[in-house]
Design a protein around this motif. Structure first.
Motif, mmCIF file in Angstrom:
data_model
loop_
_atom_site.group_PDB
_atom_site.id
_atom_site.type_symbol
_atom_site.label_atom_id
_atom_site.label_comp_id
_atom_site.label_asym_id
_atom_site.label_seq_id
_atom_site.Cartn_x
_atom_site.Cartn_y
_atom_site.Cartn_z
ATOM 1 N N MET A 1 0.927 -1.227 -0.138
ATOM 2 C CA MET A 1 0.005 0.094 -0.053
ATOM 3 C C MET A 1 1.018 1.295 -0.022
ATOM 4 O O MET A 1 0.937 1.897 1.008
ATOM 5 C CB MET A 1 -0.856 0.000 1.029
ATOM 6 C CG MET A 1 -2.098 -0.915 1.037
ATOM 7 S SD MET A 1 -3.177 -1.020 2.511
ATOM 8 C CE MET A 1 -4.385 -2.308 2.147
ATOM 9 N N SER B 1 -0.937 3.062 -6.163
ATOM 10 C CA SER B 1 -2.042 2.346 -5.239
ATOM 11 C C SER B 1 -3.233 1.882 -6.344
ATOM 12 O O SER B 1 -3.464 2.474 -7.436
ATOM 13 C CB SER B 1 -2.613 3.553 -4.491
ATOM 14 O OG SER B 1 -3.751 3.137 -3.701
ATOM 15 N N THR C 1 -6.488 7.992 -6.152
ATOM 16 C CA THR C 1 -4.966 8.264 -5.470
ATOM 17 C C THR C 1 -3.941 7.844 -6.557
ATOM 18 O O THR C 1 -4.409 6.881 -7.153
ATOM 19 C CB THR C 1 -4.928 8.160 -4.258
ATOM 20 O OG1 THR C 1 -3.988 8.473 -3.676
ATOM 21 C CG2 THR C 1 -4.788 6.734 -3.700
ATOM 22 N N HIS D 1 -0.562 7.420 -4.978
ATOM 23 C CA HIS D 1 -0.135 6.364 -4.040
ATOM 24 C C HIS D 1 -0.851 6.773 -2.502
ATOM 25 O O HIS D 1 -1.612 7.304 -2.473
ATOM 26 C CB HIS D 1 1.531 7.185 -3.803
ATOM 27 C CG HIS D 1 2.219 7.431 -5.065
ATOM 28 N ND1 HIS D 1 2.522 6.325 -6.007
ATOM 29 C CD2 HIS D 1 3.082 8.453 -5.396
ATOM 30 C CE1 HIS D 1 3.255 6.920 -7.095
ATOM 31 N NE2 HIS D 1 3.522 8.324 -6.775
ATOM 32 N N THR D 2 -0.323 5.598 -1.821
ATOM 33 C CA THR D 2 -0.740 5.783 -0.106
ATOM 34 C C THR D 2 0.389 5.829 0.540
ATOM 35 O O THR D 2 1.620 5.207 0.348
ATOM 36 C CB THR D 2 -1.615 4.503 -0.094
ATOM 37 O OG1 THR D 2 -0.796 3.416 -0.145
ATOM 38 C CG2 THR D 2 -2.845 4.586 -0.824
ATOM 39 N N ASN E 1 1.311 5.564 4.870
ATOM 40 C CA ASN E 1 1.076 5.555 6.099
ATOM 41 C C ASN E 1 2.047 5.878 7.009
ATOM 42 O O ASN E 1 3.095 5.160 7.195
ATOM 43 C CB ASN E 1 0.378 3.927 6.417
ATOM 44 C CG ASN E 1 -0.818 3.775 5.883
ATOM 45 O OD1 ASN E 1 -2.007 4.083 6.411
ATOM 46 N ND2 ASN E 1 -0.688 2.895 4.768
ATOM 47 N N PHE F 1 -2.812 9.468 -0.786
ATOM 48 C CA PHE F 1 -3.953 9.445 0.229
ATOM 49 C C PHE F 1 -3.074 8.929 1.584
ATOM 50 O O PHE F 1 -2.254 7.953 1.560
ATOM 51 C CB PHE F 1 -4.429 8.295 -0.107
ATOM 52 C CG PHE F 1 -5.337 7.664 0.726
ATOM 53 C CD1 PHE F 1 -5.946 8.367 1.902
ATOM 54 C CD2 PHE F 1 -6.122 6.320 0.376
ATOM 55 C CE1 PHE F 1 -6.886 8.081 2.797
ATOM 56 C CE2 PHE F 1 -6.933 5.775 1.596
ATOM 57 C CZ PHE F 1 -7.198 6.515 2.805
ATOM 58 N N CYS F 2 -3.272 9.819 2.436
ATOM 59 C CA CYS F 2 -2.670 9.558 4.041
ATOM 60 C C CYS F 2 -3.841 9.565 4.852
ATOM 61 O O CYS F 2 -4.326 10.866 5.202
ATOM 62 C CB CYS F 2 -1.606 10.621 4.146
ATOM 63 S SG CYS F 2 -0.903 10.596 5.664
ATOM 64 N N SER G 1 -4.289 5.172 4.757
ATOM 65 C CA SER G 1 -5.088 3.953 4.499
ATOM 66 C C SER G 1 -5.249 2.891 5.561
ATOM 67 O O SER G 1 -6.391 2.478 5.686
ATOM 68 C CB SER G 1 -4.816 3.391 3.110
ATOM 69 O OG SER G 1 -3.608 2.564 3.229
#
Length: 273
Positions: free
Chosen positions: A1, A5, A10, A12-13, A15, A78-79, A81
């Motif tokens: 992830m 992505s 999105t 990329h993700t 975390n 995306f921050c 997931s």
């Protein structure tokens, strides 16, 4: 992830950590909790430690940013997931500070902060009334109750882009007076072994409201359940949605992401001036 992505809205993700606490009905069958448990990570719940990461992980967005500066494209990140960056825990403040610093170092990326806690966003960020241009803020609005609860907080955040994720959509949602503060709507049904069917009329009503207010609309998926009309699948499990539509459980891949025969891939228009 991470890079590239599979999430349609999105690029990329990223975390900063793994783990969270359930907040509302959308969390009931949380995919992130299931995935972390499958990997043997006990990171869910108020008393569980969060999974943190080292320098190699934190360096990945810096590489994405360098590539973006070469290509001239703007990846969306995306921050987060597998977490909520605004979970109110003091042991996460150091990781949050690292995230804000990283965002400042990656002006070529648009950071999409999706939270179920928009009321804490201004409190837990260092930006005051001057949020960076590359930070978008979104909140989950799975039904009208939670839209009413969260949109008042979202509307007060001075971000360049404010968006909602009405996924999984568990009831009708009307933006009403909040539509003037929303720049993007993402919606979709639920997937997974315990997925609950969404009513097609809920998606259509949200689409119509977005079209009337000129808000970009993104239909991510039907999820595991799709409208049964026209499908000859006599052995498929079926259920009546809240609006009376017969829904068939055919799996996320087969259900697809066409709403009334079209893909809806709307994206917000961002003023870079």
């Amino acid at each position: 992830m991470a890079k590239n992505s599979k999430i349609e809205w999105t690029t990329h993700t990223f975390n900063p950590w793994w783990g969270c606490v359930k907040m509302s009905p959308a969390c009931k069958f949380c995919y992130a909790e299931s995935w972390s448990k499958r990997l043997g990570k006990n990171v869910w719940g108020i008393n569980s430690e969060r999974r943190l990461f080292g320098p190699k992980h934190w360096a990945e967005p810096l590489a994405w940013n360098r590539a973006a500066l070469v290509t001239g494209e703007r990846p969306r990140v995306f921050c987060a997931s597998m977490a909520d960056v605004f979970e109110d825990r003091r042991d996460l403040d150091g990781e949050r500070a690292k995230l804000w610093e990283l965002i400042g170092e990656t002006a070529g990326l648009d950071w999409l902060l999706l939270t179920k806690r928009p009321d804490l966003a201004c409190q837990l960020t260092p930006w005051g009334d001057n949020w960076p241009d590359n930070v978008w803020i979104g909140t989950t609005t799975e039904d009208q109750q939670w839209a009413d609860h969260r949109l008042s907080s979202l509307a007060r955040i001075p971000a360049k882009v404010r968006f909602i994720s009405a996924e999984p959509l568990l009831g009708p949602v009307r933006l009403g007076p909040w539509s003037q503060y929303i720049h993007w709507v993402i919606t979709g049904g639920e997937s997974g072994p315990n997925a609950r069917p969404s009513s097609p009329s809920w998606f259509r009503a949200l689409l119509n409201e977005c079209m009337a207010a000129d808000i970009p609309f993104h239909f991510k998926q039907w999820g595991d359940w799709a409208p049964g009309q026209g499908l000859n699948l006599s052995k498929a499990r079926h259920a009546a949605a809240a609006d009376g539509t017969t829904m068939l459980r055919i799996g996320k891949k087969s259900a697809g992401r066409l709403l009334d025969g079209e893909q809806w891939n709307g994206l917000p228009k961002v003023d870079r001036g």
